[in-house]
Design an enzyme around this catalytic site. Structure first.
Site, PDB file in Angstrom:
ATOM      1  N   LYS A 185       0.584  -1.225   0.183  1.00 25.74           N
ATOM      2  CA  LYS A 185      -0.585   0.206  -0.243  1.00 25.74           C
ATOM      3  C   LYS A 185       1.313   0.811   0.123  1.00 25.74           C
ATOM      4  O   LYS A 185       1.122   1.449   0.785  1.00 25.74           O
ATOM      5  CB  LYS A 185      -1.107  -0.121   1.186  1.00 25.74           C
ATOM      6  CG  LYS A 185      -1.543   1.320   1.311  1.00 25.74           C
ATOM      7  CD  LYS A 185      -2.529   1.897   2.533  1.00 25.74           C
ATOM      8  CE  LYS A 185      -1.836   3.156   3.730  1.00 25.74           C
ATOM      9  NZ  LYS A 185      -1.737   3.963   2.566  1.00 25.74           N
ATOM     10  N   GLY A 238       6.579   4.897   8.174  1.00 22.81           N
ATOM     11  CA  GLY A 238       6.343   6.231   8.681  1.00 22.81           C
ATOM     12  C   GLY A 238       5.797   7.068  10.448  1.00 22.81           C
ATOM     13  O   GLY A 238       7.258   6.665  10.486  1.00 22.81           O
ATOM     14  N   SER A 239       5.016   7.257  10.843  1.00 22.45           N
ATOM     15  CA  SER A 239       5.299   7.858  12.187  1.00 22.45           C
ATOM     16  C   SER A 239       5.141   7.014  12.781  1.00 22.45           C
ATOM     17  O   SER A 239       4.488   5.580  13.208  1.00 22.45           O
ATOM     18  CB  SER A 239       3.995   9.124  12.104  1.00 22.45           C
ATOM     19  OG  SER A 239       2.692   7.777  12.336  1.00 22.45           O
ATOM     20  N   THR A 240       5.708   7.088  14.507  1.00 17.84           N
ATOM     21  CA  THR A 240       5.731   6.709  15.388  1.00 17.84           C
ATOM     22  C   THR A 240       4.195   6.024  15.725  1.00 17.84           C
ATOM     23  O   THR A 240       4.199   5.326  16.453  1.00 17.84           O
ATOM     24  CB  THR A 240       6.511   7.499  16.632  1.00 17.84           C
ATOM     25  OG1 THR A 240       7.657   7.647  16.192  1.00 17.84           O
ATOM     26  CG2 THR A 240       6.436   6.733  18.100  1.00 17.84           C
ATOM     27  N   GLY A 243       3.226   3.301  13.831  1.00 16.55           N
ATOM     28  CA  GLY A 243       3.809   2.703  13.867  1.00 16.55           C
ATOM     29  C   GLY A 243       3.351   1.701  15.006  1.00 16.55           C
ATOM     30  O   GLY A 243       2.464   0.756  15.207  1.00 16.55           O
ATOM     31  N   GLU A 261       9.573   0.948  10.946  1.00 17.88           N
ATOM     32  CA  GLU A 261      10.854   2.461  11.161  1.00 17.88           C
ATOM     33  C   GLU A 261      10.151   3.857  11.023  1.00 17.88           C
ATOM     34  O   GLU A 261       8.982   3.961  10.072  1.00 17.88           O
ATOM     35  CB  GLU A 261      11.622   2.136   9.381  1.00 17.88           C
ATOM     36  CG  GLU A 261      13.179   3.281   9.702  1.00 17.88           C
ATOM     37  CD  GLU A 261      13.149   3.970   8.269  1.00 17.88           C
ATOM     38  OE1 GLU A 261      12.398   4.637   7.978  1.00 17.88           O
ATOM     39  OE2 GLU A 261      14.230   3.761   8.350  1.00 17.88           O
ATOM     40  N   CYS A 295      13.241  10.665   6.828  1.00 18.49           N
ATOM     41  CA  CYS A 295      12.903   9.761   8.619  1.00 18.49           C
ATOM     42  C   CYS A 295      14.568  10.233   9.143  1.00 18.49           C
ATOM     43  O   CYS A 295      14.266  10.568  10.516  1.00 18.49           O
ATOM     44  CB  CYS A 295      12.998   8.429   8.582  1.00 18.49           C
ATOM     45  SG  CYS A 295      13.973   7.591   7.085  1.00 18.49           S
ATOM     46  N   GLU A 392       9.086  15.823  15.875  1.00 16.12           N
ATOM     47  CA  GLU A 392       9.674  15.513  14.233  1.00 16.12           C
ATOM     48  C   GLU A 392       8.872  16.392  13.416  1.00 16.12           C
ATOM     49  O   GLU A 392       7.719  16.396  13.682  1.00 16.12           O
ATOM     50  CB  GLU A 392       9.463  13.829  13.691  1.00 16.12           C
ATOM     51  CG  GLU A 392       9.660  13.697  12.340  1.00 16.12           C
ATOM     52  CD  GLU A 392       9.408  12.312  11.992  1.00 16.12           C
ATOM     53  OE1 GLU A 392      10.643  11.828  10.972  1.00 16.12           O
ATOM     54  OE2 GLU A 392       8.511  11.896  12.718  1.00 16.12           O
TER      55      GLU A 392
END
Length: 489
Positions: A185, A238-240, A243, A261, A295, A392
Site C-alpha cells: 500500500k 512512517g510515523s511513530t 507504528g 521504521e 526520516c 519530528e
C-alpha cells in the site's frame, strides 16, 4: 545534464490498483492527487474497496502457493529479480518523470540517485535468494539437526510518500527474494510510480499475484491489510503514532511479526576539531535533502560552544543559497513540501518556537508562490525541551544548541524519545569511537551523513524510532521464518 519536461504531458492513467498481474480500477473512495510543485490536480486516485483489498491478500496467498515462487530454484528467482532491476533502469524515461511530477523529489535527484538505487537494491537482495540458507547444528552423532529458512507467505508492506520508489524497494527486495508474495500500500499522496514498478515486475517474469498494489488511506485499507488473515508479516515506514497502531493490530490479529521504521529527531554533533568546511556542508545537506522530508533528516545541530557562532553563520548562508522550485525544473536545488497539511504543520511548529523564545536566523515562513514550499529554516535560542527540539517536524527546519564538553553533547543528543540516526563530526578518532558508543541511535555516521549504496548495512531505530531492520542481511532474515529440523539416525 538533467532533461526538462512538461509536467502537463505526464498524464497517468486513472490511479489503479494492481492485483493478480493487472491494473484494476478501485471501487472505494476517489481522492484528488495534487502536484506539490504547483498545486495543480494531477489525477484522481480510485482507492480500493475493502473487498478489493481482501481479494488482493487472497490472490497473493494463492499465487505464492500455486506459482511455486517460494519453492522455486533460488537461482531462477534471483534471475527474475535481476531482470526486473534491469527493466527499472531501462524504464527511466517513464518512471523518472512519473515519480518527479507527483512527489517532492526533483527529476535530477531521481535520475541520478533514486532509480539507480532502486534497481541496485533489488539486485542486492536477489543475491540472497541462492546464497543464504539455514545452518547445521552441532548435535550428537545419533542425530542430525539443522535450521531452514522459509517465507512467511504474504508480506504486507506500507510505504511512505517521501521516496516512493526507494522505500518500496526496501520492502520488496528482501521479501520477494525470500520467496514471499507482497501486497504494497503506497501513500495516497504518491500512488502512481509503484504501479508502473509492478507492471515492470510482471514483464520481467514475476508470477502474477506475487506483487500486488492496493491504493487507499491508512485508516481503512492499510489497517485492513495489516489485519488480513493471509498476511504473515508486516513492514511499515512512517510515523511513530501509526507504528504503534500497526503493532497493536499485529498483536490483536496474530501475533504477527512487524518491522517498523518510525519517526526521528536525529542530532548532528560538530566538535571544534572537525573539518568545519566539510561538516557545515554535510549538516546543511542533511536538513535540506528532499526539503527535510526524510526520516533520518539531521534536524538537530549540536555544536561545541567555541565554534558555535561561526558554524551557525556558515550553515545559515548555505541554507539561504538554495533555489526552491518545481521538481521538474533543472535549476531547482530544493523541492516542495508534499501537501498543504504538512506545510501547515511545519509552520505551526516554527511559530511555536518563536513563542517559546526561539529566533529564526534564516527562513521561518512559507514561500509566497504556487505549490507548497517552505524556506530552509535555522532556529536558535531554544531550550532542550522546546517543541521544535523534541518533535519530528519533517521539513527543512534545523535547531541549533551549543555544548561545553563531550558529556553535555551526548546528553543533549540522547534527550528525545527518538533514536533513529545521529551524526558526529570530529577529526579525533578516539572521540569518534566514544561517541558511537554513547549515542542512542540505530545508525551513527562519522564525518558523513546519510546513505549512498551501502545496502549491506542495516538501518533501523532505537527507542520510539522503531523495531527491526531494513536493508542488510537482517532485512532478508526478517523476511523469513526459521524452522528447526532434528533427525534421529
Amino acid at each position: 545534464m538533467t532533461p526538462e519536461f512538461n509536467p502537463d504531458s505526464i498524464r497517468p492513467e486513472l490511479a489503479a490498483n494492481f492485483i493478480a498481474g493487472r491494473r484494476i480500477l478501485g471501487q472505494g473512495a476517489v481522492l484528488d492527487v495534487v502536484r506539490p510543485s504547483d498545486g495543480a490536480l494531477l489525477a484522481p486516485l480510485h482507492a480500493a474497496s475493502m473487498d478489493q483489498m481482501s481479494q488482493a491478500a487472497e490472490d497473493a496467498a494463492k499465487a505464492q502457493k500455486q506459482s511455486g515462487w517460494g519453492r522455486m530454484d533460488p537461482r531462477a528467482r534471483a534471475r527474475i529479480l535481476r531482470r526486473w532491476a534491469d527493466a527499472i533502469e531501462a524504464d527511466r524515461a517513464v518512471l523518472a518523470p512519473l515519480e518527479a511530477v507527483g512527489s517532492t523529489r526533483t527529476l535530477g535527484e531521481i535520475l541520478a540517485w533514486d532509480l539507480p538505487y532502486t534497481a541496485e537494491c533489488i539486485r542486492f537482495f536477489a543475491e540472497f535468494a541462492d546464497k543464504h540458507g539455514g545452518e547445521v547444528g552441532a548435535t550428537a552423532d545419533d542425530r542430525f539437526g539443522f535450521t531452514a529458512n522459509e517465507p512467511y507467505g504474504v508480506v504486507a508492506a506500507i510505504a511512505p510518500w517521501n521516496l516512493p520508489l526507494v522505500m518500496a524497494a526496501w520492502k520488496l527486495g528482501p521479501a520477494l527474494a525470500a520467496g514471499n508474495a507482497v501486497v504494497l500500500k503506497p501513500s495516497e499522496l504518491t500512488p502512481f510510480s509503484v504501479v508502473r514498478l509492478a507492471e515492470l515486475a510482471i514483464e520481467a517474469g514475476l508470477p502474477a499475484g506475487i506483487f500486488n498494489v492496493v491504493q487507499g488511506m491508512g485508516h481503512d485499507i492499510g489497517d485492513g491489510l495489516v489485519r488480513a488473515d493471509q498476511v504473515g508479516k508486516v513492514s511499515f515506514t512512517g510515523s511513530t503514532a501509526t507504528g504503534r497502531a500497526i503493532m497493536s493490530a499485529c498483536a490483536a490479529t496474530g501475533p504477527k511479526p512487524c518491522t517498523l521504521e518510525l519517526g526521528g529527531k536525529s542530532p548532528q554533533i560538530i566538535f571544534a576539531d572537525a573539518d568545519l568546511d566539510k561538516a557545515c556542508a554535510i549538516v546543511a545537506r542533511a536538513i535540506t535533502l528532499n526539503a527535510g522530508q526524510v526520516c533520518v533528516a539531521g534536524s538537530r545541530l549540536l555544536v561545541e560552544a567555541r565554534v558555535a557562532e561561526e558554524v551557525t553563520a556558515r550553515i545559515a548562508a548555505l541554507l539561504r543559497a538554495h533555489r526552491l522550485g518545481e521538481t521538474w525544473n533543472a535549476s531547482t536545488t530544493m523541492g516542495p513540501i508534499v501537501s498543504e497539511k504538512q506545510l501547515a504543520g511545519i509552520d505551526a511548529i516554527v511559530q511555536t518556537a518563536r513563542a517559546e523564545g526561539g529566533e529564526a536566523i534564516t527562513g521561518g515562513a512559507r514561500v509566497d508562490r504556487d505549490g507548497t514550499f517552505y524556506q530552509p529554516t535555522l532556529l536558535t535560542g531554544l531550550s532542550a525541551d522546546a517543541t521544535a527540539v523534541q518533535s519530528e517536524i519533517f521539513g527543512p527546519v534545523l535547531t541549533v544548541q551549543s555544548f561545553a564538553d563531550d558529556e553535555e553533547a551526548y546528553a543533549l543528543a540522547n534527550g528525545t524519545r527518538y533514536g533513529l540516526a545521529a551524526g558526529v563530526h570530529t577529526q579525533n578518532l578516539s572521540r569518534a569511537i566514544r561517541a558511537t558508543r554513547a549515542l542512542e541511535a540505530g545508525t551513527v555516521w562519522v564525518n558523513r551523513y546519510g546513505r549512498s549504496d551501502d545496502f549491506i548495512l542495516p538501518t533501523g531505530g532505537f527507542k520510539q524510532s522503531g523495531i527491526g531492520k531494513d536493508l542488510g542481511r537482517e532485512a532478508y532474515l526478517g523476511s523469513c521464518k526459521s524452522k528447526t529440523v532434528l533427525i534421529g539416525l
